[in-house]
Design an enzyme around this catalytic site. Structure first.
Site, PDB file in Angstrom:
ATOM      1  N   GLY A  31       0.814  -1.218   0.000  1.00  0.00           N
ATOM      2  CA  GLY A  31       0.000   0.000   0.000  1.00  0.00           C
ATOM      3  C   GLY A  31       0.849   1.270   0.000  1.00  0.00           C
TER       4      GLY A  31
ATOM      5  CE  LYS B 178      -6.283   1.924  11.284  1.00  0.00           C
ATOM      6  NZ  LYS B 178      -5.331   0.876  10.907  1.00  0.00           N
TER       7      LYS B 178
ATOM      8  CB  SER C 179      -5.698   6.755  12.348  1.00  0.00           C
ATOM      9  OG  SER C 179      -6.237   7.928  11.794  1.00  0.00           O
TER      10      SER C 179
ATOM     11  CG  ASN D  97      -4.229  14.721   7.361  1.00  0.00           C
ATOM     12  OD1 ASN D  97      -4.325  14.767   8.587  1.00  0.00           O
ATOM     13  ND2 ASN D  97      -5.279  14.816   6.570  1.00  0.00           N
TER      14      ASN D  97
ATOM     15  CG  ASN E 153      -6.924   0.568  -1.453  1.00  0.00           C
ATOM     16  OD1 ASN E 153      -7.529   0.867  -2.483  1.00  0.00           O
ATOM     17  ND2 ASN E 153      -6.490   1.476  -0.608  1.00  0.00           N
TER      18      ASN E 153
ATOM     19  CE1 TYR F  31      -8.885   3.529   9.265  1.00  0.00           C
ATOM     20  CE2 TYR F  31      -8.989   5.880   9.699  1.00  0.00           C
ATOM     21  CZ  TYR F  31      -8.259   4.751   9.406  1.00  0.00           C
ATOM     22  OH  TYR F  31      -6.886   4.841   9.263  1.00  0.00           O
TER      23      TYR F  31
HETATM   24  P1  NAD Z   1      -3.407   1.401   1.660  1.00  0.00           P
HETATM   25  O1  NAD Z   1      -4.818   1.004   1.404  1.00  0.00           O
HETATM   26  O2  NAD Z   1      -2.626   2.013   0.562  1.00  0.00           O
HETATM   27  O3  NAD Z   1      -2.587   0.137   2.200  1.00  0.00           O
HETATM   28  C1  NAD Z   1      -3.198  -0.905   2.944  1.00  0.00           C
HETATM   29  C2  NAD Z   1      -2.712  -2.225   2.370  1.00  0.00           C
HETATM   30  O4  NAD Z   1      -3.336  -3.299   3.087  1.00  0.00           O
HETATM   31  C3  NAD Z   1      -3.086  -2.387   0.890  1.00  0.00           C
HETATM   32  O5  NAD Z   1      -1.961  -2.835   0.155  1.00  0.00           O
HETATM   33  C4  NAD Z   1      -4.190  -3.441   0.922  1.00  0.00           C
HETATM   34  O6  NAD Z   1      -4.226  -4.219  -0.265  1.00  0.00           O
HETATM   35  C5  NAD Z   1      -3.798  -4.248   2.141  1.00  0.00           C
HETATM   36  N1  NAD Z   1      -4.901  -4.979   2.763  1.00  0.00           N
HETATM   37  C6  NAD Z   1      -6.150  -4.505   3.036  1.00  0.00           C
HETATM   38  N2  NAD Z   1      -6.878  -5.473   3.620  1.00  0.00           N
HETATM   39  C7  NAD Z   1      -6.071  -6.557   3.738  1.00  0.00           C
HETATM   40  C8  NAD Z   1      -6.262  -7.864   4.268  1.00  0.00           C
HETATM   41  N3  NAD Z   1      -7.435  -8.234   4.797  1.00  0.00           N
HETATM   42  N4  NAD Z   1      -5.229  -8.733   4.246  1.00  0.00           N
HETATM   43  C9  NAD Z   1      -4.036  -8.369   3.687  1.00  0.00           C
HETATM   44  N5  NAD Z   1      -3.812  -7.142   3.163  1.00  0.00           N
HETATM   45  C10 NAD Z   1      -4.817  -6.254   3.196  1.00  0.00           C
HETATM   46  O7  NAD Z   1      -3.404   2.345   2.946  1.00  0.00           O
HETATM   47  P2  NAD Z   1      -2.234   3.216   3.561  1.00  0.00           P
HETATM   48  O8  NAD Z   1      -2.565   4.643   3.354  1.00  0.00           O
HETATM   49  O9  NAD Z   1      -0.917   2.709   3.144  1.00  0.00           O
HETATM   50  O10 NAD Z   1      -2.484   2.919   5.107  1.00  0.00           O
HETATM   51  C11 NAD Z   1      -1.773   1.901   5.806  1.00  0.00           C
HETATM   52  C12 NAD Z   1      -2.312   1.807   7.221  1.00  0.00           C
HETATM   53  O11 NAD Z   1      -2.185   3.075   7.835  1.00  0.00           O
HETATM   54  C13 NAD Z   1      -3.778   1.426   7.315  1.00  0.00           C
HETATM   55  O12 NAD Z   1      -3.948   0.562   8.413  1.00  0.00           O
HETATM   56  C14 NAD Z   1      -4.462   2.747   7.553  1.00  0.00           C
HETATM   57  O13 NAD Z   1      -5.673   2.594   8.272  1.00  0.00           O
HETATM   58  C15 NAD Z   1      -3.427   3.492   8.375  1.00  0.00           C
HETATM   59  N6  NAD Z   1      -3.541   4.954   8.264  1.00  0.00           N
HETATM   60  C16 NAD Z   1      -3.530   5.539   7.039  1.00  0.00           C
HETATM   61  C17 NAD Z   1      -3.682   6.920   6.939  1.00  0.00           C
HETATM   62  C18 NAD Z   1      -3.725   7.608   5.592  1.00  0.00           C
HETATM   63  O14 NAD Z   1      -4.228   8.715   5.522  1.00  0.00           O
HETATM   64  N7  NAD Z   1      -3.211   7.033   4.510  1.00  0.00           N
HETATM   65  C19 NAD Z   1      -3.803   7.710   8.097  1.00  0.00           C
HETATM   66  C20 NAD Z   1      -3.774   7.075   9.345  1.00  0.00           C
HETATM   67  C21 NAD Z   1      -3.643   5.681   9.416  1.00  0.00           C
HETATM   68  N1  UDP Z   2     -10.910  18.443   1.654  1.00  0.00           N
HETATM   69  C1  UDP Z   2     -11.456  19.274   0.681  1.00  0.00           C
HETATM   70  N2  UDP Z   2     -11.789  18.738  -0.542  1.00  0.00           N
HETATM   71  C2  UDP Z   2     -11.594  17.412  -0.827  1.00  0.00           C
HETATM   72  C3  UDP Z   2     -11.027  16.580   0.169  1.00  0.00           C
HETATM   73  C4  UDP Z   2     -10.716  17.130   1.402  1.00  0.00           C
HETATM   74  O1  UDP Z   2     -11.642  20.461   0.918  1.00  0.00           O
HETATM   75  O2  UDP Z   2     -11.931  16.972  -1.950  1.00  0.00           O
HETATM   76  C5  UDP Z   2     -10.515  19.025   2.953  1.00  0.00           C
HETATM   77  C6  UDP Z   2     -11.188  18.391   4.156  1.00  0.00           C
HETATM   78  O3  UDP Z   2     -12.418  19.032   4.421  1.00  0.00           O
HETATM   79  C7  UDP Z   2     -10.132  18.625   5.243  1.00  0.00           C
HETATM   80  C8  UDP Z   2      -8.811  18.533   4.491  1.00  0.00           C
HETATM   81  O4  UDP Z   2      -9.132  18.778   3.116  1.00  0.00           O
HETATM   82  O5  UDP Z   2     -10.241  19.945   5.761  1.00  0.00           O
HETATM   83  C9  UDP Z   2      -8.136  17.173   4.609  1.00  0.00           C
HETATM   84  O6  UDP Z   2      -9.067  16.170   4.257  1.00  0.00           O
HETATM   85  P1  UDP Z   2      -8.616  14.673   3.975  1.00  0.00           P
HETATM   86  O7  UDP Z   2      -9.848  13.902   3.555  1.00  0.00           O
HETATM   87  O8  UDP Z   2      -7.461  14.666   3.041  1.00  0.00           O
HETATM   88  O9  UDP Z   2      -8.071  14.164   5.368  1.00  0.00           O
HETATM   89  P2  UDP Z   2      -8.776  14.051   6.813  1.00  0.00           P
HETATM   90  O10 UDP Z   2      -8.039  15.013   7.678  1.00  0.00           O
HETATM   91  O11 UDP Z   2     -10.211  14.356   6.668  1.00  0.00           O
HETATM   92  O12 UDP Z   2      -8.516  12.646   7.200  1.00  0.00           O
END
Ligand code: NAD
Ligand code: UDP
Length: 353
Positions: free
Chosen positions: A12, A164, A136, A191, A37, A160
């Site tokens: 991911g 977490k 998160s 973020n 994903n 969600y």
């Molecule tokens: P992503 O979707 O790009 O990566 C997640 C990966 O997990 C993907 O490769 C997907 O194929 C794999 N996956 C999903 N379900 C699975 C399953 N059941 N078994 C095996 N693999 C599975 O997401 P990311 O942005 O890289 O996020 C990684 C982690 O960080 C996630 O747990 C997400 O909740 C957390 N996180 C992400 C963000 C963000 O904004 N990107 C913010 C805070 C926390």
């Molecule tokens: N946002 C926006 N337009 C979009 C997506 C997000 O204005 O199409 C704004 C959202 O309201 C927030 C900020 O951008 O203020 C970050 O949003 P995002 O969904 O990227 O992350 P979040 O903090 O909600 O997880």
């Protein structure tokens, strides 16, 4: 020989960048991902950039689901039988879309919570008790104080976020059940945005992006007509929402710091914000991205998005103290690297060179 790490969800967005940083630091990796994903192409590119052979001892890939105990048992057993047991697990696998979690809460409890439970049971059974977990900032819900310290109340406002918080609680309970046994880092990301500076690895959301940054990059490259800015009447410096954007390479280095800390120190459960501490508004992002890319980013000011907070910014001082890690990259770096990735891969991993 380097330490060996099982990385769930390593294909991911955050996982792929972290795998690259860990390979370059000498770790050997096995990635478990069901590609729900993500694309295997991401890992082909990680191997190329890190200059390691895919399928070699340095980087192995197993397609599979974290909810499947037979797959997990097979991985841990084979690793031990080959004399290369896992020293640690980094657990990225999961779902992350707030709006989808509201529509499909059971799916989120199944993959994020039950999947984590299945993984923890396999780790315990095979005496692998070092874990870095992707939590998160969503666990804080609507923040009470900004910048947000780790001691702030945990009060998620969507499924969600609850998933977490539930895993964090499970980790706390597990740690209490067997004192001085587990080494756990729960990392609360703010973020994550941007891409590797090579332009070879980046964020590739499926369908219409929910998040601001990939939406902006897709407008810049001509895949979307205009950005909708959700709310221009927030109590912020320009009326648009303020967030703490962290370059994905800084975040990847934060994982390396957490892993090193756990492996070098004794058993513990540490919880850290990973953020920059800087508040950046939606219009700040639009302007910085426009400057970095030379592209106009058309936008319309529309109503607030339900569930959003005005300001979410990390207090990153705890991570600095205990991980000796802090962000190094600027908003300008984020935009430059995100644009390099989007320009080189306008359709993500699917139809690009
Ligand atoms: P992503 O979707 O790009 O990566 C997640 C990966 O997990 C993907 O490769 C997907 O194929 C794999 N996956 C999903 N379900 C699975 C399953 N059941 N078994 C095996 N693999 C599975 O997401 P990311 O942005 O890289 O996020 C990684 C982690 O960080 C996630 O747990 C997400 O909740 C957390 N996180 C992400 C963000 C963000 O904004 N990107 C913010 C805070 C926390
Ligand atoms: N946002 C926006 N337009 C979009 C997506 C997000 O204005 O199409 C704004 C959202 O309201 C927030 C900020 O951008 O203020 C970050 O949003 P995002 O969904 O990227 O992350 P979040 O903090 O909600 O997880």
């Amino acid at each position: 020989m380097g330490s060996r790490v099982l990385v769930t969800g390593g294909a991911g967005f955050i996982g792929s960048h972290t795998c690259l940083v860990l390979l370059e630091a000498g770790y050997d990796l096995l990635i478990l991902d069901n590609f729900a994903n993500s694309s295997p192409e991401a890992l082909t590119r990680v191997a190329a950039v890190a200059n390691v052979a895919l399928g070699s001892q340095r980087l192995q890939i197993q397609r599979g689901d974290i909810r499947d105990p037979i797959t997990l048992d097979g991985l841990f057993s084979a690793a031990a039988a080959n004399g290369r047991p896992f020293d640690a697990v980094i657990h990225f696998a999961g779902l992350k879309a707030v709006s989808e979690s509201i529509k499909k809460p059971l799916l989120y409890w199944d993959i994020n919570v039950a999947g984590s439970r299945t993984l923890l049971a396999a780790m315990d059974a095979h005496a692998c008790r070092t874990l870095v977990f992707s939590s998160s900032a969503t666990v804080y819900g609507y923040p009470v104080t900004v910048p947000i310290p780790e001691s702030a109340p945990i009060q998620p406002n969507n499924p969600y976020g609850f998933s977490k918080a539930a895993v964090e609680q499970m980790l706390t309970d597990l740690n209490s059940s067997a004192p001085n046994t587990w080494r756990i880092a729960s990392l609360r990301y703010f973020n994550p945005v941007g891409a590797h500076p090579s332009g070879r690895i980046g964020e590739d959301p499926m369908g219409i992006p929910n998040n601001l940054f990939p939406f902006v990059t897709q407008v810049a490259v001509g895949r979307r007509d205009q950005l909708r800015v959700f709310g221009s009447d927030w109590p912020t410096h320009d009326g648009t929402g303020v967030r703490d954007y962290i370059h994905v390479m800084d975040l990847a280095e934060g994982h390396k710091a957490a892993l090193t800390t756990l492996l070098n120190q004794g058993p513990q459960h540490l919880t850290c914000n990973l953020g920059s501490g800087d508040g950046v508004s939606v219009l700040d992002v639009v302007n910085a991205f426009s400057a970095a890319s030379g592209q106009d980013i058309p936008y319309a000011l529309v109503d607030r998005r339900p569930g959003d907070a005005a300001v979410t910014v990390a207090d990153p001082s705890h991570a600095a103290d205990i991980l000796q890690w802090r962000t190094k990259r600027t908003l300008g770096d984020i935009c430059r690297d995100g644009w390099a990735w989007q320009q080189a891969n306008p359709m993500g991993y699917r139809q690009s060179a």
